[in-house]
Motif scaffolding. Structure first.
Motif, short mmCIF file in Angstrom:
data_model
loop_
_atom_site.label_atom_id
_atom_site.label_comp_id
_atom_site.label_asym_id
_atom_site.label_seq_id
_atom_site.Cartn_x
_atom_site.Cartn_y
_atom_site.Cartn_z
N THR A 74 17.24 -25.51 -25.70
CA THR A 74 18.63 -25.27 -26.04
C THR A 74 19.20 -26.53 -26.67
O THR A 74 18.97 -27.63 -26.16
CB THR A 74 19.45 -24.94 -24.77
N GLU A 76 21.91 -28.40 -26.55
CA GLU A 76 23.09 -28.55 -25.70
C GLU A 76 24.22 -29.27 -26.41
O GLU A 76 25.39 -28.95 -26.21
CB GLU A 76 22.70 -29.27 -24.40
N GLU A 107 28.75 -14.76 -23.93
CA GLU A 107 28.68 -15.32 -22.59
C GLU A 107 27.35 -15.00 -21.92
O GLU A 107 26.72 -15.86 -21.32
CB GLU A 107 29.84 -14.82 -21.73
N VAL A 110 24.64 -17.19 -23.45
CA VAL A 110 24.74 -18.59 -23.01
C VAL A 110 24.29 -18.71 -21.55
O VAL A 110 23.53 -19.62 -21.21
CB VAL A 110 26.19 -19.12 -23.20
N VAL A 111 24.71 -17.78 -20.70
CA VAL A 111 24.30 -17.79 -19.29
C VAL A 111 22.79 -17.65 -19.18
O VAL A 111 22.15 -18.33 -18.36
CB VAL A 111 25.03 -16.66 -18.51
N ASP A 113 20.59 -18.71 -21.16
CA ASP A 113 19.85 -19.83 -21.75
C ASP A 113 20.17 -21.18 -21.11
O ASP A 113 19.58 -22.18 -21.48
CB ASP A 113 20.14 -19.88 -23.26
N THR A 114 21.10 -21.20 -20.17
CA THR A 114 21.49 -22.46 -19.54
C THR A 114 21.44 -22.31 -18.02
O THR A 114 21.22 -21.21 -17.51
CB THR A 114 22.92 -22.87 -19.98
N SER A 115 21.68 -23.40 -17.32
CA SER A 115 21.63 -23.33 -15.85
C SER A 115 22.54 -24.39 -15.24
O SER A 115 23.02 -25.28 -15.92
CB SER A 115 20.19 -23.53 -15.37
N LYS A 119 25.86 -24.64 -17.18
CA LYS A 119 26.15 -23.21 -17.39
C LYS A 119 27.56 -22.88 -16.94
O LYS A 119 28.31 -22.21 -17.66
CB LYS A 119 25.13 -22.34 -16.65
N LYS A 120 27.95 -23.36 -15.76
CA LYS A 120 29.29 -23.08 -15.24
C LYS A 120 30.37 -23.63 -16.17
O LYS A 120 31.39 -22.97 -16.42
CB LYS A 120 29.45 -23.67 -13.85
#
Length: 127
Positions: A74, A76, A107, A110-111, A113-115, A119-120
């Motif tokens: 990703t 970022e 959303e 994105v959720v 692909d991230t953590s 992510k939050k």
């Protein structure tokens, strides 16, 4: 071949609103999509820049985010730069443009692909 200097001069001397109007006029006059024709004529980073400039800002952001989360890994920095620097209205327009262009929920992508805290934070920015 195309006159890249003329394309650059014409596109960079117009506002985004004017560039969108040029795309519409091109479609009306020639029955063809200007962005598709530019993609055919240009290559590399120059093509990416020109095509991005021809799109409405929300669609350009949607494309950048799509590319940032595509494939392995990703980007970022790209996600942060776009999502942390846009107004609420620009985020709303971005979410709608992403849905329109890719028929997917931004959303959710994105959720997926991230953590963690990152992510939050992105979810909060998207809302």
């Amino acid at each position: 071949g195309s006159d890249k200097e003329a394309i650059l001069d014409l596109i960079t001397s117009r506002s985004n609103k004017q560039r969108v109007e040029i795309c519409q006029a091109y479609k009306s006059q020639y029955g063809k999509d200007l962005i598709a024709d530019l993609k055919y004529e240009l290559t590399g980073k120059f093509e990416r820049l020109i095509v991005s400039l021809m799109r409405p800002p929300a669609y350009s952001d949607a494309k950048e985010i799509k590319d940032a989360i595509a494939g392995i890994g990703t980007d970022e920095k790209c996600l942060i730069e776009i999502l942390a620097s846009r107004t609420n209205q620009e985020i709303h327009d971005l979410v709608a443009a992403y849905k329109d262009a890719y028929e997917r929920d931004l959303e959710a992508d994105v959720v997926g692909d991230t953590s963690g805290h990152f992510k939050k934070m992105l979810v909060v920015l998207l809302q």
